[in-house]
Write an enzyme that holds these catalytic residues in place. Structure first.
Site, PDB file in Angstrom:
ATOM      1  N   GLY A  37     -31.610 -30.438  -6.021  1.00 36.48           N
ATOM      2  CA  GLY A  37     -33.015 -30.687  -5.735  1.00 36.48           C
ATOM      3  C   GLY A  37     -33.920 -29.988  -6.719  1.00 36.48           C
ATOM      4  N   GLN A  38     -35.198 -30.381  -6.689  1.00 39.50           N
ATOM      5  CA  GLN A  38     -36.197 -29.795  -7.586  1.00 39.50           C
ATOM      6  C   GLN A  38     -37.546 -29.849  -6.884  1.00 39.50           C
ATOM      7  OE1 GLN A  38     -35.934 -28.484 -10.858  1.00 39.50           O
ATOM      8  NE2 GLN A  38     -38.049 -27.860 -10.536  1.00 39.50           N
ATOM      9  N   GLY A  39     -38.230 -28.721  -6.816  1.00 43.01           N
ATOM     10  CA  GLY A  39     -39.553 -28.689  -6.216  1.00 43.01           C
ATOM     11  C   GLY A  39     -40.492 -27.864  -7.071  1.00 43.01           C
ATOM     12  N   GLY A  40     -41.702 -27.647  -6.544  1.00 43.18           N
ATOM     13  CA  GLY A  40     -42.654 -26.843  -7.282  1.00 43.18           C
ATOM     14  C   GLY A  40     -42.192 -25.408  -7.436  1.00 43.18           C
ATOM     15  N   PHE A  41     -41.377 -24.948  -6.508  1.00 46.61           N
ATOM     16  CA  PHE A  41     -40.830 -23.598  -6.558  1.00 46.61           C
ATOM     17  C   PHE A  41     -39.854 -23.463  -7.714  1.00 46.61           C
ATOM     18  CE2 PHE A  41     -39.637 -19.737  -4.151  1.00 46.61           C
ATOM     19  CZ  PHE A  41     -38.455 -19.400  -4.798  1.00 46.61           C
ATOM     20  N   GLY A  42     -39.036 -24.483  -7.928  1.00 47.42           N
ATOM     21  CA  GLY A  42     -37.998 -24.433  -8.939  1.00 47.42           C
ATOM     22  C   GLY A  42     -36.792 -25.239  -8.485  1.00 47.42           C
ATOM     23  N   PRO A  43     -35.691 -25.197  -9.249  1.00 48.68           N
ATOM     24  CA  PRO A  43     -34.502 -25.985  -8.901  1.00 48.68           C
ATOM     25  C   PRO A  43     -33.734 -25.374  -7.727  1.00 48.68           C
ATOM     26  CG  PRO A  43     -34.072 -24.666 -10.852  1.00 48.68           C
ATOM     27  CD  PRO A  43     -35.527 -24.474 -10.531  1.00 48.68           C
ATOM     28  N   VAL A  44     -32.972 -26.251  -7.062  1.00 50.87           N
ATOM     29  CA  VAL A  44     -32.108 -25.826  -5.959  1.00 50.87           C
ATOM     30  C   VAL A  44     -30.675 -26.225  -6.322  1.00 50.87           C
ATOM     31  CG1 VAL A  44     -31.616 -25.996  -3.496  1.00 50.87           C
ATOM     32  CG2 VAL A  44     -33.974 -26.206  -4.313  1.00 50.87           C
ATOM     33  N   ASP A  68     -46.690 -28.294   5.334  1.00 52.75           N
ATOM     34  CA  ASP A  68     -46.137 -29.291   4.411  1.00 52.75           C
ATOM     35  C   ASP A  68     -44.936 -29.994   5.045  1.00 52.75           C
ATOM     36  OD1 ASP A  68     -46.039 -30.792   2.124  1.00 52.75           O
ATOM     37  OD2 ASP A  68     -44.879 -29.336   0.961  1.00 52.75           O
TER      38      ASP A  68
END
Length: 821
Positions: free
Chosen positions: A508-515, A626
């Site tokens: 996964g990928q979000g605003g926080f960073g990759p998972v 969210d």
């Protein structure tokens, strides 16, 4: 020939007579003018349950009982201590409205404890639930019912998947033997102590304890969430009696808990193929489940030999007995605590040394003995315990708060998983006796790094230059205990588990960073969320998740296992969800067929329960801000778990709404009052839940209804749903893959609830506890939904931004596209 015809006619006549006789004896109701003689029966309308007289194996005594399908499956016995010696028994309603059993001489051998003067309207009915009910048909008053007088079994019903609740007084007494239903040596019930706990007694002595109720489960029973029975559980004190309420989520066969003659509480379910009860799970798994087997200040571990050991800092009270395997005398403290040293003036140079605590992980906490246990809603458990000379140990549970014990600590057990962290108070000199000095140094350094980062962040947030909103990470002071007690992972081990964060392991990928997906040395699969060191974004989200989710424990929230802070690296470690997100199943090209209506309803209901926990049942009131399909993760059994708390906010007890100049979230899920003015509350999450509910039913993203010119408009998904609802033509909204006339009414009700959640004004939207009540209720007269928020956000944002620029330059709006993380 005539004789032969006559015999055939006679045979047919007798067969018909037997048939109609069976019908007559198979009715489910007995009136006051009727009686039931042995071997007559009452049969429930579903034909599953039968009331009648029976004899156990190897016995000639006759008892009145209820059985399921077969006489070998007896679930309730009336005259268990007053057996009949022959087949002359009669069941009837007496003149005072009681239910009585008489022998052949009309002597009453058993009677119910109810009464009604108007016996002409009193009837006895065997219901499909297995409940035998004596009631007045005119007033509707229940005079007496078997569910209030359980024997060794408590039936758990699903009511054909309707999620109805069954209330029962939870008091079980075992049979004397497998073939003797008279009261045996064991009894089980829930005790109304400071916090309710289930107990089993043997001859009035405590034999087993299930641990305190945290609002969701009994925390002293390991793996309770993962067993065959999937239910919600609440309790309420009615006239000193605790009632048990089971709420089903899945369609399950008839099941029951049975307290057998050996004192074990066994969960059984009906195998329709084998036509018999099948034991699925026993509450007591080992000798460690015997109450207090290791005595005071002793701990039991079934994986060790011997199973009992003294807590750290304690010695056996009687070494000779202990070595012989008799541990009941327990242990005594080796070195006195500071309060005792000061009191007895035996300081010996240690008068300035504060006591400390040693942590026991995955522990069944001690018994909540009267007078030796207190509970506090305040978060600083450690400080409270240190300031109280009588406090010997503490633990924290999100559903209970701080638990603190004094005097004897008894019935402590170590689990392989589940349980809580228990902190035992020791003299400072006991804590210094550690063989590995590196451990002493590394842990404070790591904790100090986190605390420094937290303090620096708070100072930055509160500075005039960066003042963004009155509400910081949380409304209350950040507790160092929250950070201190969070497990820490080494960067090197995480790198190995993820193959050096290889792209093949990226999930996964979000605003926080990759998972990344990882696998620890013990085989446990984890999800590692790594703060992006390239963009520098996510620092605020990291701190928020550490503070918010570290203390949350709920079956419908993803579990934070720990964090890693080394050098410039910041990572959060979660339990791994093999089925990824709800978004992947709803909107993915290949997986829609997997989610039938019942699975989607289960996900809707589970997500609602997770939100209710955040809003009302956790120690702190949390607004997620969210909620969307990509933030609802699914475990192996497709159970939903809310994730991603980077934008969450914590409210104080008396606070109802907050305000922010930095609006963050995902368009299509944000309510208008938050998107335009920055005001958020519990009703903001309710709005998001409503959109998610409608998406789950339709199988389409809310953005899939938008035109290119309306990319930031709610005129689309919600508008179409409300328009179809008003036209009484809602069927086009339902995903054709789940349409089933059998569940059409439930689908309509869920759409109705979704429209109530997305109403324009926050005050009109229901709370999450009301949502869950509506989901489970059979009542169809729900409030009519008002108009949703038909606004054009693009224009609203432009206007709002212009107004903000006139008064302040610090207003920010962050909109997230609906993409998988």
């Amino acid at each position: 020939m005539g004789i032969r015809v006559y015999k055939e006619f006679l045979g047919i006549f007798l067969l018909c007579a037997y048939y109609f006789s069976s019908l007559a004896s198979g009715l489910d109701i007995l009136t006051a003018s009727e009686s039931m003689k042995d071997p007559d029966t009452l049969i429930s309308n579903s034909t599953n349950f039968t009331l009648g007289f029976f004899s156990p194996k190897n016995s000639s005594n006759r008892y009145l009982g209820i059985w399921y399908m077969l006489k070998t499956s007896v679930v309730w016995v009336a005259n268990r201590n007053e057996p009949l010696t022959d087949s002359s028994g009669i069941l009837k309603i007496s003149e005072n409205g009681n239910l009585v059993i008489q022998d052949g001489k009309e002597h009453v051998v058993w009677s119910s404890d109810g009464s009604d003067n108007d016996t002409s309207h009193v009837t006895l009915q065997l219901q499909d639930s297995g409940n035998l009910v004596l009631l007045n048909n005119i007033t509707g008053k229940v005079i007496w019912q078997s569910f209030d007088h359980l024997s060794d079994t408590t039936l758990l019903h699903n009511n054909d998947g309707s999620n109805a609740q069954e209330g029962q007084k939870f008091m079980l007494t075992s049979w004397k033997s497998p073939f003797d239903p008279s009261m045996g040596s064991f009894a089980a019930s829930i005790q109304p102590t400071i916090i309710p706990q289930p107990f089993i007694w043997k001859n009035s002595h405590t034999y087993w304890r299930g641990g305190p109720w945290d609002g969701r489960i009994f925390i002293g029973i390991p793996n309770l969430d993962n067993q065959y029975l999937n239910y919600g559980f609440t309790s309420q004190n009615v006239n000193g009696t605790f009632y048990v309420y089971f709420v089903y989520i899945h369609q399950l066969p008839l099941s029951f808990y049975k307290l057998n003659f050996e004192g074990k509480l066994v969960f059984n379910s009906w195998d329709d193929n084998k036509k018999q009860w099948v034991p699925q799970w026993t509450v007591q798994q080992s000798d460690c489940d015997i109450y207090g087997i290791c005595g005071s200040f002793g701990s039991c571990d079934p994986l060790r030999k011997p199973i009992c050991s003294c807590l750290r800092g304690f010695l056996p009270r009687n070494a000779e007995e202990w070595n012989e395997g008799n541990w009941t005398n327990g242990c005594i403290r080796r070195k006195p605590l500071k309060c005792e040293r000061v009191k007895n003036e035996t300081r010996n140079g240690y008068d300035d040394d504060e006591d400390g605590f040693v942590q026991l992980e995955n522990t069944k906490v001690p018994d909540l003995l009267n007078g030796t246990f207190t509970v506090s809603a305040l978060p600083d458990c450690r400080i409270q315990c240190l300031n109280n000379c009588s406090c010997l140990a503490y633990a924290y549970d999100a559903g209970i708060g701080c638990m603190m014990w004094s005097e004897n600590l008894i019935d402590i057990q170590r689990f392989s998983n589940d349980g809580l962290n228990l902190y035992i108070r020791l003299a400072n000199s006991e804590l210094e006796e550690k063989s590995n000095l590196a451990v002493i140094i590394s842990i404070p350094v790591t904790i100090g790094t986190i605390l420094v980062a937290a303090c620096a962040y708070v100072i930055w947030r509160c500075s005039a230059k960066h003042q963004e909103e009155p509400l910081t990470i949380i409304d209350n002071e950040i507790s160092s205990e929250m950070l201190k007690e969070l497990p820490l992972f080494e960067f090197a081990k995480l790198a190995v588990s993820t193959n050096n964060f290889h792209s093949a392991n990226k999930i996964g990928q979000g605003g926080f960073g990759p998972v990344y997906k990882g696998k620890l040395q013990d085989g446990q699969e984890i999800a590692v969320k790594r703060l992006s060191s390239v963009t520098g974004q996510g620092h605020e989200e990291f701190m928020t998740e550490v503070v918010v989710i570290s203390k949350l424990q709920h079956r419908n929230l993803v579990r934070l296992l720990g964090c890693c802070v080394e050098g410039g690296e910041k990572m959060l470690i979660y339990e791994y969800m093999p089925n990824k997100s709800l978004e992947a199943y709803l909107f993915g090209p290949l997986k829609q067929d997997v989610l039938d209506w019942q699975k989607r309803y289960h996900i809707i209901e589970g997500t609602a329960r997770g939100l209710l926990y955040l809003h009302r049942d956790s120690r702190l009131r949390i607004i997620h801000r969210d909620l969307k399909a990509s933030n609802v993760l699914l475990d192996q059994e497709l159970n939903p778990k809310i994730s991603d708390f980077g934008t969450a906010r914590i409210f104080g007890v008396s606070k109802d709404e907050g305000y922010t100049r930095r609006v963050v979230g995902t368009y299509g899920y944000m309510p208008p009052e938050y998107a335009i003015t920055g005001i958020f509350s519990e009703k903001s999450d309710v709005f998001s839940f409503g959109v998610l509910l409608l998406e789950t039913i339709s199988g389409r993203k809310n953005t899939s209804f938008y035109n290119d010119q309306q990319a930031l408009s709610l005129i689309g998904f919600v508008h179409i749903a409300w328009k179809l609802w008003n036209e009484e033509n809602i069927m086009p909204l339902i995903d054709p893959k789940i349409h089933n006339p059998q569940f059409e009414e439930d689908m309509m009700k869920c759409i109705h609830i979704g429209l109530l959640c997305v109403q324009e004004f926050a005050k009109d939207r229901p709370t999450m506890d009301s949502v869950i009540l509506m989901l489970h209720s059979k009542i169809v007269n729900l409030p009519f939904p008002k108009q949703p928020a038909f606004i054009n956000w693009q224009a609203a944002f432009a206007e709002s931004s212009q107004n903000q620029q006139k008064s302040s330059s610090n207003y920010h709006v962050t909109i997230t596209n609906i993409q998988g993380r």
